[in-house]
Design a protein around this motif. Sequence first.
Motif, PDB file in Angstrom:
ATOM      1  N   LEU A  98      36.983  39.991  45.255  1.00  0.00           N
ATOM      2  CA  LEU A  98      38.364  39.927  45.734  1.00  0.00           C
ATOM      3  C   LEU A  98      39.370  40.242  44.635  1.00  0.00           C
ATOM      4  O   LEU A  98      40.378  40.916  44.882  1.00  0.00           O
ATOM      5  CB  LEU A  98      38.651  38.560  46.355  1.00  0.00           C
ATOM      6  N   MET A 148      48.035  37.624  47.382  1.00  0.00           N
ATOM      7  CA  MET A 148      47.340  37.283  48.630  1.00  0.00           C
ATOM      8  C   MET A 148      45.931  36.760  48.368  1.00  0.00           C
ATOM      9  O   MET A 148      45.366  36.068  49.207  1.00  0.00           O
ATOM     10  CB  MET A 148      47.224  38.517  49.523  1.00  0.00           C
ATOM     11  N   LYS A 149      45.354  37.100  47.223  1.00  0.00           N
ATOM     12  CA  LYS A 149      43.960  36.785  46.931  1.00  0.00           C
ATOM     13  C   LYS A 149      43.630  35.295  47.057  1.00  0.00           C
ATOM     14  O   LYS A 149      42.655  34.951  47.720  1.00  0.00           O
ATOM     15  CB  LYS A 149      43.569  37.308  45.546  1.00  0.00           C
ATOM     16  N   THR A 171      44.967  32.945  48.849  1.00  0.00           N
ATOM     17  CA  THR A 171      44.987  32.559  50.261  1.00  0.00           C
ATOM     18  C   THR A 171      43.753  33.082  50.981  1.00  0.00           C
ATOM     19  O   THR A 171      43.117  32.360  51.755  1.00  0.00           O
ATOM     20  CB  THR A 171      46.266  33.082  50.936  1.00  0.00           C
ATOM     21  N   LEU A 172      43.390  34.325  50.715  1.00  0.00           N
ATOM     22  CA  LEU A 172      42.206  34.893  51.365  1.00  0.00           C
ATOM     23  C   LEU A 172      40.930  34.183  50.927  1.00  0.00           C
ATOM     24  O   LEU A 172      40.048  33.935  51.753  1.00  0.00           O
ATOM     25  CB  LEU A 172      42.107  36.385  51.075  1.00  0.00           C
ATOM     26  N   ILE A 195      38.506  32.308  53.561  1.00  0.00           N
ATOM     27  CA  ILE A 195      37.090  32.674  53.672  1.00  0.00           C
ATOM     28  C   ILE A 195      36.208  31.451  53.449  1.00  0.00           C
ATOM     29  O   ILE A 195      35.291  31.173  54.228  1.00  0.00           O
ATOM     30  CB  ILE A 195      36.739  33.800  52.689  1.00  0.00           C
TER      31      ILE A 195
END
Length: 142
Positions: A79, A98-99, A101-102, A106
Amino acid sequence: MSDDNLPKWVKPLLEFGPVLAFFVAYLRMKGTSYKLGGSEYDGFILVTALFVPLLLVSTAILWKLTGKISPMQIMTAVLVTVFGGLTVWLNDDRFIKMKPTLIYLIFAGILGFGLLRGQSYLRLVMQDALPMQVEGWMVLTR
């Protein structure tokens, strides 16, 4: 070489060193713009451009020393590479922001799926760090 043969400070340094270096460099370069190759880049973008290879090198060194990498480290490296690369390529800091949060979405999805199946996938990632019974892992996952 196994984790047991390494000095205790090596693994945390390789895991957290790149993140610490990112924040130190960011604090030094924030609010400053740099002109490279005819384009103007914010300090955050340049710090991200340095962070991606630093994280990949430290992950490779950790793998070489221990012979293993946790699934969480692999997902983080992927990521960071993807979103860090988009950040630098498009000169837009929103992608790297954004990383986290992603990653959390996940991992929450994976842990939630495990709970629905009556299993703690958290145990697979952290069992070396926290030896517990299955019941303890289920409580911690919830």
